[in-house]
Design an enzyme around this catalytic site. Structure first.
Site, PDB file in Angstrom:
ATOM      1  N   ASN A   7      22.033  42.115  54.596  1.00 30.14           N
ATOM      2  CA  ASN A   7      21.975  43.002  53.438  1.00 30.14           C
ATOM      3  C   ASN A   7      20.718  43.866  53.571  1.00 30.14           C
ATOM      4  O   ASN A   7      19.609  43.390  53.348  1.00 30.14           O
ATOM      5  CB  ASN A   7      21.931  42.139  52.167  1.00 30.14           C
ATOM      6  CG  ASN A   7      21.874  42.976  50.902  1.00 30.14           C
ATOM      7  OD1 ASN A   7      21.790  44.202  50.940  1.00 30.14           O
ATOM      8  ND2 ASN A   7      21.904  42.305  49.762  1.00 30.14           N
ATOM      9  N   LYS A  14      17.704  41.336  54.063  1.00 33.61           N
ATOM     10  CA  LYS A  14      17.950  39.925  53.703  1.00 33.61           C
ATOM     11  C   LYS A  14      19.024  39.398  54.639  1.00 33.61           C
ATOM     12  O   LYS A  14      19.965  40.116  54.957  1.00 33.61           O
ATOM     13  CB  LYS A  14      18.493  39.854  52.268  1.00 33.61           C
ATOM     14  CG  LYS A  14      17.400  39.663  51.228  1.00 33.61           C
ATOM     15  CD  LYS A  14      18.016  39.225  49.908  1.00 33.61           C
ATOM     16  CE  LYS A  14      17.885  40.302  48.874  1.00 33.61           C
ATOM     17  NZ  LYS A  14      18.566  40.132  47.651  1.00 33.61           N
ATOM     18  N   ARG A  91      26.719  43.755  53.995  1.00 31.21           N
ATOM     19  CA  ARG A  91      26.947  44.238  52.637  1.00 31.21           C
ATOM     20  C   ARG A  91      26.784  45.753  52.652  1.00 31.21           C
ATOM     21  O   ARG A  91      25.782  46.283  53.138  1.00 31.21           O
ATOM     22  CB  ARG A  91      25.912  43.642  51.692  1.00 31.21           C
ATOM     23  CG  ARG A  91      26.070  44.215  50.306  1.00 31.21           C
ATOM     24  CD  ARG A  91      24.882  43.895  49.449  1.00 31.21           C
ATOM     25  NE  ARG A  91      25.079  44.437  48.112  1.00 31.21           N
ATOM     26  CZ  ARG A  91      24.119  44.950  47.389  1.00 31.21           C
ATOM     27  NH1 ARG A  91      22.874  45.025  47.864  1.00 31.21           N
ATOM     28  NH2 ARG A  91      24.365  45.395  46.190  1.00 31.21           N
ATOM     29  N   HIS A 180      28.573  45.354  41.885  1.00 33.00           N
ATOM     30  CA  HIS A 180      28.527  43.882  41.813  1.00 33.00           C
ATOM     31  C   HIS A 180      29.904  43.256  42.096  1.00 33.00           C
ATOM     32  O   HIS A 180      30.170  42.130  41.684  1.00 33.00           O
ATOM     33  CB  HIS A 180      28.097  43.383  40.407  1.00 33.00           C
ATOM     34  CG  HIS A 180      26.684  43.691  40.040  1.00 33.00           C
ATOM     35  ND1 HIS A 180      26.317  44.006  38.745  1.00 33.00           N
ATOM     36  CD2 HIS A 180      25.553  43.728  40.771  1.00 33.00           C
ATOM     37  CE1 HIS A 180      25.012  44.224  38.692  1.00 33.00           C
ATOM     38  NE2 HIS A 180      24.538  44.063  39.906  1.00 33.00           N
ATOM     39  N   LEU A 209      24.443  39.020  34.943  1.00 33.81           N
ATOM     40  CA  LEU A 209      23.269  39.474  34.199  1.00 33.81           C
ATOM     41  C   LEU A 209      22.009  39.209  35.020  1.00 33.81           C
ATOM     42  O   LEU A 209      21.443  38.113  35.005  1.00 33.81           O
ATOM     43  CB  LEU A 209      23.194  38.758  32.841  1.00 33.81           C
ATOM     44  CG  LEU A 209      24.490  38.733  32.003  1.00 33.81           C
ATOM     45  CD1 LEU A 209      24.288  37.953  30.714  1.00 33.81           C
ATOM     46  CD2 LEU A 209      24.963  40.162  31.695  1.00 33.81           C
ATOM     47  N   GLY A 210      21.569  40.223  35.759  1.00 36.77           N
ATOM     48  CA  GLY A 210      20.335  40.132  36.536  1.00 36.77           C
ATOM     49  C   GLY A 210      19.510  41.360  36.201  1.00 36.77           C
ATOM     50  O   GLY A 210      19.692  41.955  35.136  1.00 36.77           O
ATOM     51  N   GLY A 212      19.902  44.224  37.505  1.00 37.39           N
ATOM     52  CA  GLY A 212      21.050  45.071  37.245  1.00 37.39           C
ATOM     53  C   GLY A 212      22.072  44.177  36.566  1.00 37.39           C
ATOM     54  O   GLY A 212      22.133  42.987  36.885  1.00 37.39           O
ATOM     55  N   ARG A 241      17.043  49.992  33.472  1.00 38.58           N
ATOM     56  CA  ARG A 241      18.049  51.063  33.359  1.00 38.58           C
ATOM     57  C   ARG A 241      18.605  51.118  31.942  1.00 38.58           C
ATOM     58  O   ARG A 241      18.838  50.078  31.323  1.00 38.58           O
ATOM     59  CB  ARG A 241      19.212  50.807  34.318  1.00 38.58           C
ATOM     60  CG  ARG A 241      18.848  51.009  35.770  1.00 38.58           C
ATOM     61  CD  ARG A 241      20.030  50.673  36.667  1.00 38.58           C
ATOM     62  NE  ARG A 241      19.578  49.850  37.772  1.00 38.58           N
ATOM     63  CZ  ARG A 241      20.371  49.064  38.492  1.00 38.58           C
ATOM     64  NH1 ARG A 241      21.660  48.994  38.237  1.00 38.58           N
ATOM     65  NH2 ARG A 241      19.876  48.348  39.474  1.00 38.58           N
ATOM     66  N   ASP A 283      11.267  41.663  32.690  1.00 40.03           N
ATOM     67  CA  ASP A 283      11.615  40.278  32.997  1.00 40.03           C
ATOM     68  C   ASP A 283      11.894  39.500  31.717  1.00 40.03           C
ATOM     69  O   ASP A 283      11.060  39.444  30.817  1.00 40.03           O
ATOM     70  CB  ASP A 283      10.483  39.626  33.788  1.00 40.03           C
ATOM     71  CG  ASP A 283      10.916  38.310  34.393  1.00 40.03           C
ATOM     72  OD1 ASP A 283      11.397  37.434  33.656  1.00 40.03           O
ATOM     73  OD2 ASP A 283      10.774  38.167  35.623  1.00 40.03           O
ATOM     74  N   GLU A 334      22.333  32.821  34.652  1.00 41.23           N
ATOM     75  CA  GLU A 334      22.258  31.438  35.129  1.00 41.23           C
ATOM     76  C   GLU A 334      21.132  30.655  34.480  1.00 41.23           C
ATOM     77  O   GLU A 334      21.204  29.433  34.373  1.00 41.23           O
ATOM     78  CB  GLU A 334      22.018  31.440  36.666  1.00 41.23           C
ATOM     79  CG  GLU A 334      23.209  31.920  37.459  1.00 41.23           C
ATOM     80  CD  GLU A 334      22.859  32.238  38.915  1.00 41.23           C
ATOM     81  OE1 GLU A 334      21.888  31.675  39.451  1.00 41.23           O
ATOM     82  OE2 GLU A 334      23.573  33.063  39.520  1.00 41.23           O
ATOM     83  N   ASN A 335      20.089  31.398  34.045  1.00 35.12           N
ATOM     84  CA  ASN A 335      18.855  30.701  33.647  1.00 35.12           C
ATOM     85  C   ASN A 335      18.429  30.815  32.203  1.00 35.12           C
ATOM     86  O   ASN A 335      17.419  30.229  31.825  1.00 35.12           O
ATOM     87  CB  ASN A 335      17.691  31.198  34.519  1.00 35.12           C
ATOM     88  CG  ASN A 335      17.863  30.795  35.964  1.00 35.12           C
ATOM     89  OD1 ASN A 335      17.928  29.610  36.259  1.00 35.12           O
ATOM     90  ND2 ASN A 335      17.991  31.771  36.839  1.00 35.12           N
ATOM     91  N   GLU A 384      26.844  35.824  46.809  1.00 32.69           N
ATOM     92  CA  GLU A 384      27.432  36.985  47.480  1.00 32.69           C
ATOM     93  C   GLU A 384      27.468  36.789  48.996  1.00 32.69           C
ATOM     94  O   GLU A 384      28.401  37.224  49.668  1.00 32.69           O
ATOM     95  CB  GLU A 384      26.660  38.251  47.099  1.00 32.69           C
ATOM     96  CG  GLU A 384      26.919  38.623  45.642  1.00 32.69           C
ATOM     97  CD  GLU A 384      25.851  39.498  45.018  1.00 32.69           C
ATOM     98  OE1 GLU A 384      26.116  40.689  44.823  1.00 32.69           O
ATOM     99  OE2 GLU A 384      24.767  38.996  44.710  1.00 32.69           O
TER     100      GLU A 384
HETATM  101  P1  ADP Z   1      18.568  41.131  40.911  1.00 36.39           P
HETATM  102  O1  ADP Z   1      19.247  40.337  42.013  1.00 36.39           O
HETATM  103  O2  ADP Z   1      19.448  42.094  40.220  1.00 36.39           O
HETATM  104  O3  ADP Z   1      17.225  41.671  41.267  1.00 36.39           O
HETATM  105  P2  ADP Z   1      18.435  38.546  39.615  1.00 36.39           P
HETATM  106  O4  ADP Z   1      19.863  38.191  39.521  1.00 36.39           O
HETATM  107  O5  ADP Z   1      17.575  37.795  40.571  1.00 36.39           O
HETATM  108  O6  ADP Z   1      18.232  40.089  39.767  1.00 36.39           O
HETATM  109  O7  ADP Z   1      17.812  38.383  38.146  1.00 36.39           O
HETATM  110  C1  ADP Z   1      16.438  38.619  37.941  1.00 36.39           C
HETATM  111  C2  ADP Z   1      16.136  38.445  36.472  1.00 36.39           C
HETATM  112  O8  ADP Z   1      16.532  37.137  36.023  1.00 36.39           O
HETATM  113  C3  ADP Z   1      14.637  38.485  36.182  1.00 36.39           C
HETATM  114  O9  ADP Z   1      14.208  39.787  35.947  1.00 36.39           O
HETATM  115  C4  ADP Z   1      14.536  37.671  34.930  1.00 36.39           C
HETATM  116  O10 ADP Z   1      14.619  38.546  33.839  1.00 36.39           O
HETATM  117  C5  ADP Z   1      15.748  36.771  34.903  1.00 36.39           C
HETATM  118  N1  ADP Z   1      15.392  35.357  34.945  1.00 36.39           N
HETATM  119  C6  ADP Z   1      15.125  34.595  36.018  1.00 36.39           C
HETATM  120  N2  ADP Z   1      14.807  33.341  35.640  1.00 36.39           N
HETATM  121  C7  ADP Z   1      14.878  33.305  34.290  1.00 36.39           C
HETATM  122  C8  ADP Z   1      14.653  32.302  33.281  1.00 36.39           C
HETATM  123  N3  ADP Z   1      14.306  31.075  33.612  1.00 36.39           N
HETATM  124  N4  ADP Z   1      14.832  32.668  31.992  1.00 36.39           N
HETATM  125  C9  ADP Z   1      15.192  33.908  31.658  1.00 36.39           C
HETATM  126  N5  ADP Z   1      15.404  34.888  32.544  1.00 36.39           N
HETATM  127  C10 ADP Z   1      15.251  34.600  33.840  1.00 36.39           C
END
Ligand code: ADP
Length: 398
Positions: A7, A14, A91, A180, A209-210, A212, A241, A283, A334-335, A384
Site C-alpha cells: 500500500n 505499508k 492497493r 473504503h 469510522l477512522g 476518514g 474533513r 483524535d 473498533e475502540n 484490508e
Molecule cells: P485511518 O486509517 O483512517 O488513519 P484509523 O482507522 O486508524 O484511521 O482511526 C484513527 C482514529 O481512531 C484516531 O484518530 C482516533 O480518533 C481513533 N481512535 C483510536 N483509538 C481510539 C480509542 N481508544 N478511543 C477513541 N478513538 C480512538
C-alpha cells in the site's frame, strides 16, 4: 502461497507478507519519509522483535528494495529467498468506472489506472510508483490491483448520480464513486460468517469510522449506497474533513474571505471536521477526554459526528427496507464504546439496540446487541490487507 501486500502513499509504503494457507501474517512493516531526509523502515517478523533501519531512500523502488531485503534477512527476516513470494497484491485507490473487481496487472490495466489519475491526483500516482517498482524488482511475480472504489460499482445509477447537468458526468465522470470499499466488503462478509447465514440474504450497514469515515449499505453482499462521493470528502464529518455541507456555503466563504482554490481545498480537507468544530483535535481520544472535563465544543463535535452516522444508518435502512446487521470498524468504530453508544441511542425504533455491557469491548471482534432485538450489532476489526491477499490469491490461482 505467500502473498506480499503493498500500500503506497506519496512518501510511505505499508506492507504485509501473508501465508495464505493459514491466512497468517509472516511479517509486516512501514517505510516512512521516502524521498525525504530521515527515511526509515520499521519491520516486524511475526514472533521476532521489531527492527528499525534508517537509510536514505530516494524513491519507491529503493524503498521496496529495502523491504525485500528485510523480508529475506537472515536475522530478522521471514523467508529465505524472494522466490517464496508467489504474488503481490497492490492497493489502488481509484479505479473509476473501469474496475468493478480486482484484476491481474498487465499493460492495459496500467493504462487504465493511469487514466484514473485525474480522479485521484494525490493517491493513484504513488500507487502506480509502487507497482512499477515491483515490476522492476520482481519481473516474474504476478501482481494484482485491488481498488478502493471497486466494491461500490454495484451502486445503482439513481444513487450514484448527482443532480447536476448530465453533461458533467459524460464529460468528466462526475458521480459518486465511494471509497473504503475493501474494508466495507471485508467486514460485511465477516458479519455474514459470524451470523452463519449466506450474505445473499442479508442487509448490512457497515460503519468504517477512522480518520476518514464512511457508511455503506450492503444488500445481498453488494454495495447499494455509500456516504463518500466523487472524492473522500463527502458524507460524514471526519477527523479533519467537513463531509456534507451546503455547497453554497463554500461559495459564500470564498467570496467573504477571498480564498483561493488551494485555500478552500485545505480548509475543507485539513481544517474542518471534528478538528475544525472543536478547535482541539482530530483524535477522538482527545475529544472524549476534553468532553468529559466539560469542554462544550469537544462535546458538540462528538455529538455532531454521531448524529451524522445515525442519520446515514436510518437512511440506509429506509433504502434497504430492513437491517440484519450493523457493523462498526476502523479506529473509532473498533475502540470507542462512547461513540457506538451515542450512535445507537434512539435507534430502537428501527430495531437496533446495544447491550451496554457488551459494548465496552475495544479492538476485537464481538457481538454487541441486546437480546431484546433481532438486529445484530458487531465490532469487526477491519483487515484490508487480508482482503487484498485473498483477492490476489483467487485471481492468481485462476
Ligand atoms: P485511518 O486509517 O483512517 O488513519 P484509523 O482507522 O486508524 O484511521 O482511526 C484513527 C482514529 O481512531 C484516531 O484518530 C482516533 O480518533 C481513533 N481512535 C483510536 N483509538 C481510539 C480509542 N481508544 N478511543 C477513541 N478513538 C480512538
Amino acid at each position: 502461497m505467500n502473498i506480499l501486500v503493498i500500500n503506497c502513499g506519496s512518501s510511505s509504503l505499508k506492507y504485509q507478507l501473508l501465508d495464505m494457507k493459514k491466512e497468517q501474517v509472516l511479517a509486516k512493516g512501514l517505510v516512512e519519509r521516502i524521498g525525504i531526509e530521515g527515511s526509515r523502515i520499521k519491520h516486524t517478523t511475526t514472533g521476532k522483535d521489531q527492527v528499525t533501519i534508517e537509510e536514505p531512500m530516494k524513491d519507491h523502488k529503493k524503498a521496496l528494495e529495502m523491504v525485500l531485503n528485510a523480508l529475506v534477512n537472515l536475522e530478522y527476516g521471514a523467508i529465505k529467498s524472494m522466490d517464496e513470494i508467489e504474488a503481490v497484491g497492490h492497493r489502488v485507490v481509484h479505479g473509476g468506472e473501469k474496475f468493478a473487481n480486482s484484476v491481474i496487472i498487465d499493460d492495459e490495466v496500467m493504462k487504465a489506472i493511469r487514466e484514473c489519475i485525474e480522479l485521484a491526483p494525490l493517491h493513484n500516482p504513488p500507487n502506480i510508483m509502487g507497482i512499477e517498482a515491483c515490476k522492476e524488482l520482481m519481473p516474474n511475480t504476478p501482481m494484482v490491483a485491488v481498488f478502493d472504489t471497486a466494491f461500490h460499482q454495484t451502486i445503482p445509477k439513481a444513487n450514484y448520480m448527482y443532480p447536476l447537468p448530465y453533461e458533467l458526468y459524460e464529460k468528466y465522470g462526475i458521480r459518486k464513486y465511494g471509497f473504503h470499499g475493501t474494508s466495507h466488503k471485508y467486514v460485511s462478509q465477516r458479519a455474514a460468517e459470524l451470523l452463519g447465514r449466506p450474505i445473499e440474504e442479508l442487509n448490512i450497514v457497515t460503519c468504517h469510522l477512522g480518520n476518514g469515515a464512511s457508511v455503506c449499505a450492503v444488500q445481498g453482499g453488494k454495495s447499494v449506497e455509500t456516504s463518500m462521493g466523487f472524492t473522500p470528502l463527502e458524507g460524514l464529518a471526519m477527523g479533519t474533513r467537513s463531509g456534507d455541507v451546503d455547497p453554497a456555503v463554500i461559495l459564500f466563504i470564498m467570496e467573504k474571505e477571498g480564498l483561493s482554490f488551494d485555500e478552500v481545498n485545505e480548509l475543507l480537507n485539513k481544517k474542518s471536521g471534528v478538528l475544525g468544530l472543536s478547535g482541539i483535535s482530530s483524535d477522538f481520544r482527545d475529544l472524549e477526554e476534553e468532553a468529559a472535563k466539560g469542554n462544550e465544543r469537544a462535546l458538540l463535535a462528538l455529538q455532531l459526528f454521531c448524529n451524522r452516522v445515525k442519520k446515514y444508518i436510518g437512511a440506509y435502512v429506509a433504502l434497504m427496507c430492513r437491517i440484519d446487521a450493523l457493523v462498526f470498524t476502523a479506529g473509532i468504530g473498533e475502540n470507542s464504546p462512547a461513540v457506538r453508544e451515542h450512535i445507537c441511542n434512539g435507534l430502537e425504533c428501527i430495531n437496533i439496540k446495544l447491550d451496554n455491557e457488551l459494548n465496552q469491548v475495544r479492538g476485537k471482534e464481538a457481538r454487541l446487541n441486546s437480546d431484546l432485538t433481532s438486529t445484530a450489532i458487531f465490532v469487526i476489526p477491519t483487515n484490508e490487507e487480508l482482503m487484498i491477499a485473498r483477492e490476489t490469491k483467487e485471481l492468481v490461482e485462476k
